[in-house]
Design an enzyme around this catalytic site. Structure first.
Site, PDB file in Angstrom:
ATOM      1  CG  ASP A 114      -2.599  39.282  29.290  1.00  0.00           C
ATOM      2  OD1 ASP A 114      -3.690  38.746  29.030  1.00  0.00           O
ATOM      3  OD2 ASP A 114      -2.199  40.325  28.748  1.00  0.00           O
ATOM      4  CD  GLU A 151      -4.178  35.467  26.754  1.00  0.00           C
ATOM      5  OE1 GLU A 151      -5.121  35.890  26.089  1.00  0.00           O
ATOM      6  OE2 GLU A 151      -3.118  36.110  26.901  1.00  0.00           O
TER       7      GLU A 151
END
Length: 638
Positions: free
Chosen positions: A376, A405
């Site tokens: 993330d 990401e």
């Protein structure tokens, strides 16, 4: 006077512009097991000597170097460019270099041949040189080869044709000394991954919406049947209570609101713990084991952030940002605010302790059988940290895959890929026009990025419901699905996509009633699943769709139609997609001679089995999004 040691003269062979490299060799290129690494370099020397060259390579753990020949291919420049290759068979870092040397015997032989052809009468000096070379080769050989070389050394003194025997040349080159042997200043590297790093279909679900780990485990047979290779789970850890978010990211949760799984940690544990409502450690282990039995990898979200209740807040307060007044600073990405999350401070005086703790988290889950991590927001953490962590993990577990990401600046995304991330999310979500797709895919497939940046074309995420899907409605979903599955070797689907979920929260690209903040009742029953299954099976059966760098875009005389061709060996796929979800579109797809297909050829639409006849030049296509979004045509190249 002191005796000066004899020094070798400087190297006269030049090896320049080796390929493939990333930033002149600063970073490794990426390949997957079974790939051939095509190698090239400019190799030359002053004078007219005959050169030989090889690529030398060594897999991780190998003690010796292997070799494969390079061949001069650039005839226009008298063989300056040399090419060859080698196959990589093991995950990890493979080293390679290029070695070139002067082939004294081949040079002597070429000179002798020219003089024989010219009819030069006196060749005694030349033949004596050949005899010396053959005797030296005989001394290095053994058995029958040594005997033949020694005999040839004597015979060549009276018969020039002996020196021109091609079989003799092969014997000499097996054993002759590599005169003036020259290599690259330092070995280059190839970062080799398993095939899943390049090619795979991903499905994302929140376990709590499926009945926890046991409920997710019940979906595995169906997910395998649908052709998915990776099951990706958002954070599975305990969720904090302080500043817990309610439905649609409100600050006023009800007593039943579960909170965001990205607010990691409570009194029961942090990043290495499991939320009790999802199941036990044994339930998780069973999920991982059964997934493996179905050929599916479990991917976990690695989100480096903590709820106010995370144990690290008590145990290591120095790891977190504090304002001058001593208060902790929660996470923000204006206009978004995450009052339930604190970011860690990578500038902490105990940064090394923080790094070690995060590495420990990843190793904990690898030890539990997790082989894939979706990271993330990696672009908000130090590059040096990721380079170190990924290197440390893959040194022991080269099978582990890291997906970044990182929807951010292109240079940052490229750097993350260079320093070790296996794959990356991309801007595909927002590329909807033909010119945008052609421009972006050409960058990914046909520039240096292809050597190290592997895209994953997720069609949607819990954070992103694009305007194209929201405005286009159900007709837009097959379009984006076909594009993702046939353009990129890796693509992903977040649950709800197969059911055409397309209602945005006003003023944003997020879902209304976002699953990050509430539990939904999910089932694998969406109307788009048959097309997903068909595409996944087509992808597995056709190697051309398992590569990115082989894409060629075709003109269709209509900017609302995207046509492209991919080929891998004899397997060739031609895809045509209507980019307009609201209207039928027609065009004339141009098949150029350069594709290497016959003047007239048959195609099979792999989505419905229909057969068609195509030819070089223009081919009429009409696509009505109410009926079909596109064609995926297997081309008969025979």
């Amino acid at each position: 006077m002191p005796v000066r040691a004899k020094a070798k003269p400087p190297n006269r062979i030049r090896i320049e512009h080796p390929a493939p490299t990333v930033d002149d060799g600063r970073w490794p290129v990426k390949r997957t097991v079974g790939d051939t690494v095509d190698v090239g370099a400019d190799i030359f020397r002053d004078g007219h000597e005959v050169l030989r060259a090889v690529v030398r390579y060594k897999a991780p753990g190998d003690r010796r170097w292997h070799e494969s020949p390079l061949v001069a291919v650039d005839a226009h420049h008298d063989g300056v460019r040399w090419e060859g290759g080698f196959t990589v068979e093991e995950p990890g870092l493979t080293q390679w270099t290029i070695q070139a040397w002067v082939d004294l015997f081949a040079g002597w032989r070429d000179e002798l041949a020219r003089k024989v052809d010219f009819g030069q009468p006196d060749l005694g000096g030349e033949l004596s040189e050949g005899a010396v070379l053959l005797r030296a080769a005989a001394e290095r050989a053994s058995g029958e080869a040594a005997r033949r070389l020694a005999a040839a050394a004597e015979a060549v003194l009276t018969d020039p044709q002996v020196g021109l025997d091609p079989e003799l040349l092969a014997l000499v080159e097996e054993v002759q000394e590599r005169t003036e042997a020259t290599e690259l200043p330092a070995p280059l590297q190839v970062d080799v991954d398993r095939t899943l790093a390049r090619f795979g279909s991903w499905y994302e679900l929140f376990p709590r919406s499926w009945g926890g780990f046991r409920g997710a485990r019940e979906q595995l047979p169906r997910l395998a049947e649908l052709g998915f290779d990776v099951l990706y789970l958002p954070p599975i850890h305990p969720i904090g209570h302080t500043n817990r978010k309610g439905a649609n990211n409100t600050l006023t949760p009800g007593p039943e609101d579960p909170g965001s799984p990205y607010a990691i940690g409570d009194e029961t544990g942090g990043h290495d713990a499991i939320h009790a409502e999802l199941g036990t450690e044994e339930d998780f282990d069973a999920l991982v084991a059964q997934a493996r039995e179905h050929g599916i990898d479990i991917c976990l979200d690695f989100a480096i952030q903590c709820s106010p209740d995370h144990p690290w807040l008590r145990e290591h307060p120095e790891w977190f940002y504090r304002r001058p007044d001593g208060t902790l600073k929660y996470a923000e990405n204006p206009p978004k605010k995450y009052q339930d999350i604190y970011n860690v401070n990578f500038g902490s005086e105990d940064w090394r302790g923080l790094w070690d703790a995060l590495l420990g988290v990843v190793r904990h889950w690898v030890d539990r059988g997790v082989t894939v991590f979706r990271v993330d927001n990696p672009h908000t953490k130090p590059f040096a940290f990721w380079e170190w962590l990924i290197r440390e993990v893959r040194a022991d577990h080269p099978e582990v895959i890291f997906l970044a990401e990182a929807f951010t600046r292109r240079a940052v995304m490229r750097e993350l890929a260079k320093i070790g991330f296996t794959q990356s999310y991309t801007y595909f979500t927002w590329k909807n026009e033909r010119w945008e797709l052609v421009e972006y895919l050409s960058e990914l497939a046909h520039t240096e990025e292809a050597e190290y940046f592997r895209p994953n074309f997720f069609v949607n995420t819990p954070d992103i419901l694009s305007d194209y899907l929201a405005d286009g409605g159900p007709a837009a979903f097959p379009i984006r699905l076909i594009l993702a599955a046939t353009l990129s070797p890796s693509y992903g689907v977040y649950s709800g996509f197969e059911g055409y979920e397309h209602v945005q929260r006003p003023g944003s690209e997020e879902y209304l009633d976002n699953e990050k903040y509430e539990i939904k009742r999910r089932a694998l029953d969406g109307p788009l699943l048959p097309l997903i299954q068909r595409l996944n099976l087509v992808r597995r059966a056709n190697p051309a769709l398992q590569r990115l760098e082989n894409v060629t875009f075709l003109d269709a005389a209509n900017d609302a139609i995207l046509a492209y061709f991919k080929r891998e060996g004899p397997n060739a796929i031609l895809t045509v997609v209507n980019l307009d979800p609201d209207h039928a579109q027609e065009g004339l797809v141009q098949v150029p001679y350069e594709l290497g297909v016959p003047p007239a050829f048959a195609v099979e639409d792999l989505l419905d089995g229909e057969l068609h006849h195509w030819r070089l030049g223009g081919n009429y296509v009409r696509l009505d999004p109410a009926e079909r979004a596109g064609h995926v045509l297997r081309v008969d190249t025979a």
